[in-house]
Design an enzyme around this catalytic site. Structure first.
Site, short mmCIF file in Angstrom:
data_model
loop_
_atom_site.label_atom_id
_atom_site.label_comp_id
_atom_site.label_asym_id
_atom_site.label_seq_id
_atom_site.Cartn_x
_atom_site.Cartn_y
_atom_site.Cartn_z
N THR A 13 5.90 6.95 -2.06
CA THR A 13 4.64 6.67 -2.74
C THR A 13 4.93 5.76 -3.92
OG1 THR A 13 4.77 8.55 -4.25
CG2 THR A 13 3.72 8.94 -2.12
N GLU A 14 3.95 4.94 -4.29
CA GLU A 14 4.14 4.04 -5.42
C GLU A 14 4.31 4.79 -6.74
OE1 GLU A 14 -0.29 3.50 -4.28
OE2 GLU A 14 1.57 4.14 -3.34
N SER A 15 3.93 6.07 -6.75
CA SER A 15 4.05 6.87 -7.97
C SER A 15 5.49 7.23 -8.28
CB SER A 15 3.22 8.15 -7.84
OG SER A 15 3.62 8.88 -6.69
#
Length: 717
Positions: A340-342
């Site tokens: 995930t980009e997080s």
């Protein structure tokens, strides 16, 4: 009178308490925020969102009218789509300017932006994340290609949301003859962050947080701008009791610590706490998921067909999330790495108000570090959603009239991932069913393939220039982005091209000879995707990329990353269940022949090398046919070794700068290291099929002997 920075080093001046204790109430903390300040917030949906401090800031403004005219800065959207998070601050007079990456979950702020009640910018999530780092380092700005040809480009909108927004934060520049975007930095006066535990000196840990986000860089950016840092935590530890390796924000960067009530410090907006999100423990694996066989599953299945063994994958929100469900159902979730980009790597990414977290992640890195990986091309494939596609192959996911969703990480991911799969229904709000393996359209929806998108979040023109591989997958057809435009390449069984596809598009796609989508997609029961992933034909698995080829290191084995960039996956051909590898061998042989023609390799017989490669592939093919699953694992390892060794040898002869003696030495090293690697595989093969191993072992001996002779010949020369 002391400045806020001076006060922060004096303890709680003005409150009459000990100078060594930074713990204050939320009301005392927000009293330090002044009108006109630029305030940066952590938070990804509800993860890391400092809810208690935000509530106190809203309360102070409603009661006193202060602070006013704030600039709010956030990378992701710290909100729940209703009333929580930064939605609490959407009051006239409180906000002067917004600089945000995503707005869908902060719709009240989005409404302020589109109505023109405040200045507003929508910049890519990864850009804002990296801007925090540039501000912390005292840099004038950030140079990046992210945003070129999209609405971020100053030749279009410059990321501005309304006409009230005048200042240019994005500038087009040129370096070495290439276009770049320059993103201007700005001072941060206040940082409002969140962690788990703090001590009286302000050291903050994040052991129960699902993400670390950009907390350290935001804190550093604020302090180096002469500002203050407020950290919300759930508990206080004794002075000196925290493990220094666990401290994510050092105490000298923190001015005030606020202890939040449990209801304002949930791990996510949906989950009070789950240790499997934070790495406290590993939860039992999810049971095999099962989606209803409808249009969403059709799309997810077709998208999953593009996965390759070992892929590092990013999945978008919505329909693309179904790819993870299909991968779990088909038993291949452990063959790929979901990110995930997080900042999560591995595990199972969550959805809804848990989005951003992952169950049982392999690792959690800072958000800005994840965007280093993304922007640098570290993803193998991204499966993203779309809302609008136009005749130029532009995609819009960010704005629709007065509805501002924001770009989020979409631009970073879509511009920097070589293989893209856009997934979505062909029309909006349609109804379908499957009858006897055929797709039937019960009710059409609003057109999504239109003449011109409302906002360019992905540029088809730029994708063609950078040679990205792009597929658009819907429930009834599949398009491919070609140099001429969008080409219809697959059609679902039961679908009429003119009636069900062309009639519902506002432009005409290229139609040559589209094939029928795989029947397995429309059938009940598993597609046997695990078998397909293992048995995919070699010509579909690899292709030579001359532009990305790099010479091997002077000593030792070629890194896996170098091999992956030299020989990269291709999904130009339709994934099928192979019955024979004969044509595959011929196809790959032709590819090798074409590749060799590009290089001058003195003393090497290309035809002989091709024959050797063909024998390698044939040996692996035979092993595949006779091996059970355990033996196939060995064959796959052998194939990897063949490919790496061959690539090593080819790259040696590719480098014209090497002297014959250097080439000979490198070729010899390739042979020796490959032989060492084969010993490790031998131990694995004992447990596998003896017949399969006999075939591969025989061929390994032959090819290594050939390498030895080649190295010896070159050395003697």
């Amino acid at each position: 009178m002391a400045t806020r920075r001076q006060m922060s080093f004096c303890g709680k001046v003005g409150f009459g308490k000990s100078s060594c204790n930074k713990i204050v109430s939320s009301a005392e903390a927000v009293a330090m925020i002044r009108s006109g300040d630029t305030v940066a917030f952590s938070g990804f949906v509800g993860i890391g969102t400092p809810e208690a401090v935000i509530c106190a800031l809203e309360k102070r403004f409603l009661e006193t009218g202060e602070p006013s005219n704030l600039t709010l800065v956030f990378a992701a959207a710290p909100g729940n789509g209703k009333d929580k998070g930064l939605n609490r601050l959407a009051h006239d007079g409180l906000v002067k300017r917004l600089i945000g990456g995503h707005f869908k979950l902060v719709p009240k702020l989005a409404q302020l932006a589109v109505s023109g009640k405040c200045e507003a910018y929508n910049l890519p999530l990864g850009i804002i994340s990296h801007l925090f780092r540039e501000i912390a380092g005292g840099k004038p700005g950030l140079i990046s290609k992210v945003g070129l040809r999209t609405f971020i480009d100053p030749r279009i909108d410059g990321g501005k949301i309304n006409s009230k927004t005048i200042e240019n934060l994005v500038k087009l520049t040129e370096i070495n003859g290439k276009e770049w975007l320059f993103y201007k930095t700005f001072p941060i006066h206040v940082a409002i962050l969140r962690g788990t535990t703090a001590d009286p000196s302000g050291n903050v840990t994040m052991e129960k947080e699902a993400l670390t986000l950009d907390n350290l860089t935001i804190a550093t950016a604020a302090k180096n701008s002469g500002g203050i840092v407020i950290a919300q935590v759930e508990r206080i530890a004794a002075a000196g009791s925290l493990n220094p390796r666990d401290i994510k924000i050092p105490g000298h960067l923190v001015d005030w610590v606020v202890v939040a009530e449990p209801e304002h410090h949930m791990q996510t907006y949906a989950t009070p706490y789950n240790g499997a999100f934070s790495g406290e423990f590993r939860a039992p694996p999810d049971s095999a998921a099962s989606m209803e066989l409808n249009e969403r599953k059709i799309i997810a299945r077709r998208g999953a067909l593009e996965l390759r063994m070992g892929d590092v994958v990013n999945l978008g929100i919505g329909v693309p999330e179904g790819v993870a469900v299909v991968a779990t159902e088909e038993g291949i979730i452990d063959k790929i790495t979901l990110t995930t980009e997080s900042g999560t790597i591995g595990g199972t990414p969550q959805s809804g108000l848990d989005f951003g977290a992952a169950k049982n992640p392999e690792s959690i890195i800072d958000q800005n570090q994840m965007f280093d990986l993304i922007d640098g091309g570290g993803l193998d494939i991204a499966v993203l959603g779309f809302a609008q596609f136009d005749a130029q192959a532009n995609v819009n996911v960010s704005r629709f009239g007065d509805v501002l969703a924001g770009a989020g990480g979409f631009i970073n991911i879509s511009q920097n991932t070589r293989r893209l799969v856009f997934c979505g229904t062909f029309t909006k709000d349609l109804r379908t069913e499957i009858r006897d393996g055929k797709l039937v359209i019960l009710q059409e929806g609003q057109a999504k393939f239109i003449e011109k998108v409302e906002q360019i979040t992905f540029s088809g023109e730029y994708a063609r220039e950078t040679h990205q591989t792009v597929l658009i997958v819907t429930e009834r057809c599949v398009f491919s982005l070609t140099s001429d435009g969008l080409e219809l390449i697959e059609v679902a069984p039961g679908i009429d091209i003119e009636r069900d596809i062309v009639a519902h598009m506002n432009f005409s796609p290229i139609i040559r000879e589209p094939r029928e989508m795989a029947a397995e997609i429309f059938a009940d029961g598993p597609m046997n995707l695990d078998q397909l992933l293992l048995e995919r034909m070699l010509s579909e698995r690899i292709e030579f990329d001359a532009e990305r080829s790099t010479r091997p290191p002077a000593m030792g084995w070629t890194p896996a990353s170098s091999i992956r960039r030299l020989v990269t996956p291709s999904f130009e051909e339709k994934p099928t269940m192979p019955t024979s590898q004969t044509s595959d061998i011929q196809t790959l042989t032709n590819q090798i022949n074409e590749m060799l023609a590009k290089f001058n390799m003195p003393g090497v017989d290309p035809a002989a090398l091709i024959r050797e490669q063909a024998r390698n592939i044939e040996a692996v093919a035979q092993a595949t046919q006779v091996a059970n699953k355990g033996a196939y694992g060995v064959a796959e390892k052998q194939l990897e070794l063949f490919r790496a060794a061959s690539s090593q040898l080819l790259m040696v002869f590719e480098d014209a700068a090497l002297a014959p003696k250097e080439r000979s030495e490198l070729a010899k090293q390739a042979y020796e290291v490959a032989l060492n690697g084969s010993r490790e595989i031998t131990s694995m093969a004992v447990k596998a099929s003896e017949n399969a191993f006999a075939i591969t072992r025989k061929r390994m001996t032959e090819i290594f002997e050939q390498f030895r002779k080649t190295a010896t010949t070159r050395k003697d020369a």
